[in-house]
Design a protein around this motif. Structure first.
Motif, PDB file in Angstrom:
ATOM      1  N   PRO A  71      -5.808 -32.411  19.883  1.00  0.00           N
ATOM      2  CA  PRO A  71      -6.486 -31.542  18.909  1.00  0.00           C
ATOM      3  C   PRO A  71      -6.480 -30.080  19.331  1.00  0.00           C
ATOM      4  N   GLY A  72      -6.815 -29.229  18.381  1.00  0.00           N
ATOM      5  CA  GLY A  72      -7.064 -27.831  18.681  1.00  0.00           C
ATOM      6  C   GLY A  72      -8.532 -27.637  19.003  1.00  0.00           C
ATOM      7  N   VAL A  73      -8.838 -26.725  19.931  1.00  0.00           N
ATOM      8  CA  VAL A  73     -10.205 -26.512  20.394  1.00  0.00           C
ATOM      9  C   VAL A  73     -10.548 -25.030  20.262  1.00  0.00           C
ATOM     10  N   GLN A  96     -10.288 -30.000  16.302  1.00  0.00           N
ATOM     11  CA  GLN A  96      -9.660 -30.300  15.022  1.00  0.00           C
ATOM     12  C   GLN A  96      -8.311 -30.973  15.203  1.00  0.00           C
ATOM     13  N   SER A  97      -8.125 -32.079  14.477  1.00  0.00           N
ATOM     14  CA  SER A  97      -6.830 -32.749  14.384  1.00  0.00           C
ATOM     15  C   SER A  97      -6.439 -32.737  12.903  1.00  0.00           C
ATOM     16  N   PRO A  98      -5.248 -33.227  12.553  1.00  0.00           N
ATOM     17  CA  PRO A  98      -4.830 -33.143  11.149  1.00  0.00           C
ATOM     18  C   PRO A  98      -5.793 -33.795  10.155  1.00  0.00           C
ATOM     19  N   LEU A  99      -6.487 -34.857  10.550  1.00  0.00           N
ATOM     20  CA  LEU A  99      -7.349 -35.574   9.616  1.00  0.00           C
ATOM     21  C   LEU A  99      -8.840 -35.382   9.872  1.00  0.00           C
ATOM     22  N   VAL A 100      -9.215 -35.008  11.103  1.00  0.00           N
ATOM     23  CA  VAL A 100     -10.627 -34.977  11.487  1.00  0.00           C
ATOM     24  C   VAL A 100     -10.978 -33.640  12.134  1.00  0.00           C
ATOM     25  N   THR A 101     -12.138 -33.114  11.763  1.00  0.00           N
ATOM     26  CA  THR A 101     -12.666 -31.915  12.407  1.00  0.00           C
ATOM     27  C   THR A 101     -14.100 -32.195  12.861  1.00  0.00           C
ATOM     28  N   GLY A 102     -14.364 -31.958  14.129  1.00  0.00           N
ATOM     29  CA  GLY A 102     -15.717 -32.074  14.654  1.00  0.00           C
ATOM     30  C   GLY A 102     -16.263 -30.689  14.936  1.00  0.00           C
TER      31      GLY A 102
END
Length: 275
Positions: free
Chosen positions: A178-180, A224-230
């Motif tokens: 994911p991106g951080v 953040q990943s392509p389908l999920v963002t926390g």
């Protein structure tokens, strides 16, 4: 003899009328399908966390009492897959033709089925569970079907700690990497240091640190990943941290009929404005 401008103008009119007819036909088919269906889903594009369970919602509307509904039959199928995902009829599961992929992993709720709710609970979600599922319900008060587009992802909860002026965020499983991002309370991007570890399965864990934080400071941490963002709101306190985290999921592919009418309206305004 018609001028070149007239020819271009009337050609545009013909194209716009033809395009309008196609859109109207598409809308008519869409509305006729939905009006005869009476089947709805609370989420037609769910995202399931691998290894966990997911609920695929499907219900006949409006809901009625079992006495009014009569015998309710529910069938779940998956596109391009033989057999059924799950079938419930005559007050009991009917699994003789169930695809082995879903054996002992799927179920419905009999009490809910009696009221026209055919939602499917799927356990131990696998990557191969991605795909389009069709829920079909047949009852005395109505019948129809709805498609559910299930997508799978890997994500985990976020944990935070603070020590010696350094704020640390950690997570044990995300895929893909994911991106951080760290943000100050005013939305300014901050420089954090993130270390990723990749497991043989391709799943990532990470530890991300932000230095020189102070008591009562508030930060936002986003993964953040392509389908999920926390997204976590982190407040530094005298004894540690207070955290509010929420997860959001990407919407499914969509270009609704109403959205299609926007460029059409623009074309009409342009064409007639050109006159």
């Amino acid at each position: 003899m018609a001028s070149m401008g007239d020819i271009i103008f009337w050609s545009m009119i013909v194209l716009i009328v033809a395009f309008s007819a196609i859109i109207i036909l598409f809308l008519a088919l869409s509305f006729s399908t939905s009006s005869s269906s009476n089947i709805e889903s609370d989420n037609r594009f769910p995202v399931a966390n691998l290894g966990e369970e997911v609920l695929l919602s499907c219900q006949l509307t409006p809901a009625e009492t079992p006495q009014v509904m009569g015998d309710v039959a529910v069938a779940w199928t998956k596109a391009n897959l033989s057999g059924v995902v799950y079938k419930y009829k005559d007050g009991a599961p009917q699994l003789a033709d169930q695809n082995p992929q879903f054996s002992r992993r799927t179920s419905v709720f009999p009490n809910a089925v009696a009221r026209g709710n055919g939602s499917l609970l799927m356990a131990a979600v696998r990557r191969g569970d991605d795909g389009v599922y069709t829920c079909s319900i047949d009852a005395d008060t109505g019948a129809g079907s709805v498609d559910i587009h299930l997508r799978t992802a890997v994500y985990s909860t976020l944990t935070f700690s603070v020590s010696g002026g350094t704020l640390t965020a950690a997570a044990s499983r995300w895929q893909p990497q994911p991106g951080v991002t760290w943000l100050a309370s005013n939305g300014t991007a901050l420089h954090g240091i993130t270390q990723f570890s990749r497991k043989p399965s391709g799943v990532y864990s990470f530890v991300s640190t932000l230095k020189q934080v102070g008591v009562d400071d508030v930060y936002t941490f986003r993964v953040q990943s392509p389908l999920v963002t926390g997204t976590s709101k982190v407040t530094i306190t005298g004894s540690g941290v207070e955290v509010e985290t929420r997860f959001s999921f990407s919407a499914g592919p969509s270009l609704s009929p109403s959205q299609c009418l926007v460029p059409l309206a623009s074309l009409l305004i342009y064409a007639f404005g050109a006159t």
